[in-house]
Write an enzyme that holds these catalytic residues in place. Sequence first.
Site, PDB file in Angstrom:
ATOM      1  CG  HIS A   5      -0.310  -0.198   2.512  1.00 27.46           C
ATOM      2  ND1 HIS A   5       0.074  -1.442   2.972  1.00 27.46           N
ATOM      3  CD2 HIS A   5       0.066   0.680   3.462  1.00 27.46           C
ATOM      4  CE1 HIS A   5       0.635  -1.325   4.156  1.00 27.46           C
ATOM      5  NE2 HIS A   5       0.649  -0.043   4.479  1.00 27.46           N
ATOM      6  CG  HIS A  56       0.919   5.325   4.022  1.00 25.75           C
ATOM      7  ND1 HIS A  56       0.177   5.212   5.187  1.00 25.75           N
ATOM      8  CD2 HIS A  56       1.673   4.189   3.969  1.00 25.75           C
ATOM      9  CE1 HIS A  56       0.472   4.068   5.802  1.00 25.75           C
ATOM     10  NE2 HIS A  56       1.379   3.434   5.079  1.00 25.75           N
TER      11      HIS A  56
HETATM   12  P1  AMP Z   1       2.121   0.336   7.272  1.00 30.21           P
HETATM   13  O1  AMP Z   1       1.998  -1.140   7.010  1.00 30.21           O
HETATM   14  O2  AMP Z   1       3.231   0.680   8.235  1.00 30.21           O
HETATM   15  O3  AMP Z   1       2.242   1.152   6.011  1.00 30.21           O
HETATM   16  O4  AMP Z   1       0.833   0.831   8.055  1.00 30.21           O
HETATM   17  C1  AMP Z   1      -0.435   0.278   7.868  1.00 30.21           C
HETATM   18  C2  AMP Z   1      -1.469   1.384   7.889  1.00 30.21           C
HETATM   19  O5  AMP Z   1      -2.741   0.788   7.782  1.00 30.21           O
HETATM   20  C3  AMP Z   1      -1.494   2.274   9.142  1.00 30.21           C
HETATM   21  O6  AMP Z   1      -1.406   3.628   8.740  1.00 30.21           O
HETATM   22  C4  AMP Z   1      -2.850   1.943   9.798  1.00 30.21           C
HETATM   23  O7  AMP Z   1      -3.417   3.071  10.422  1.00 30.21           O
HETATM   24  C5  AMP Z   1      -3.657   1.490   8.599  1.00 30.21           C
HETATM   25  N1  AMP Z   1      -4.741   0.558   8.890  1.00 30.21           N
HETATM   26  C6  AMP Z   1      -4.705  -0.548   9.658  1.00 30.21           C
HETATM   27  N2  AMP Z   1      -5.893  -1.193   9.637  1.00 30.21           N
HETATM   28  C7  AMP Z   1      -6.697  -0.475   8.812  1.00 30.21           C
HETATM   29  C8  AMP Z   1      -8.044  -0.627   8.362  1.00 30.21           C
HETATM   30  N3  AMP Z   1      -8.802  -1.643   8.756  1.00 30.21           N
HETATM   31  N4  AMP Z   1      -8.546   0.301   7.510  1.00 30.21           N
HETATM   32  C9  AMP Z   1      -7.785   1.342   7.101  1.00 30.21           C
HETATM   33  N5  AMP Z   1      -6.504   1.536   7.486  1.00 30.21           N
HETATM   34  C10 AMP Z   1      -5.962   0.644   8.327  1.00 30.21           C
END
Ligand code: AMP
Length: 142
Positions: free
Chosen positions: A103, A105
């Site tokens: 993903h 951001h």
């Molecule tokens: P990263 O893997 O470090 O890029 O971070 C994962 C991101 O996913 C974080 O910013 C979380 O706040 C976000 N996150 C986790 N669970 C969910 C969810 N169910 N829906 C939307 N965002 C999520």
Amino acid sequence: MPSYDPANIFAKILRGELPCHKVYEDDKVLAFLDIMPRAPGHTLVLPKAPARNLLDVKAEDLAAVAAVAQRIAKAAMTVFGADGITVQQFNEGAGGQVVFHLHVHVIPRKAGVPMKPPAIEKEKPEVLSDQALKLAAALKAS
Ligand code: AMP
């Protein structure tokens, strides 16, 4: 590197097993709001095809994600009155990755306003719904 785990939370969202505040979808990409935004409008852009991160994603899926991330960045500048956009993408635990489906951001930024720390505060669902609707509408019009 470990193999892709289809039980990760974003895979569940992609399969429709968990909800999300969707802002964009096409045949290759899904984008939705981060539930713990580091700034208003913080959006996650994912390939639909399984990929753990940058290290195993197919180039064509990465290109599709990048193109959508750019469209979301442009729309978010207007919708959130942003002065700039921060794009982040983490790979493996050592690289800061927490959820192991690739993903990107896309984080709207205002001049002089620091990002909130990661994973600190869940945004209210009604706030996320409203923001997602506005961003989705701007994307449709773009
Ligand atoms: P990263 O893997 O470090 O890029 O971070 C994962 C991101 O996913 C974080 O910013 C979380 O706040 C976000 N996150 C986790 N669970 C969910 C969810 N169910 N829906 C939307 N965002 C999520």
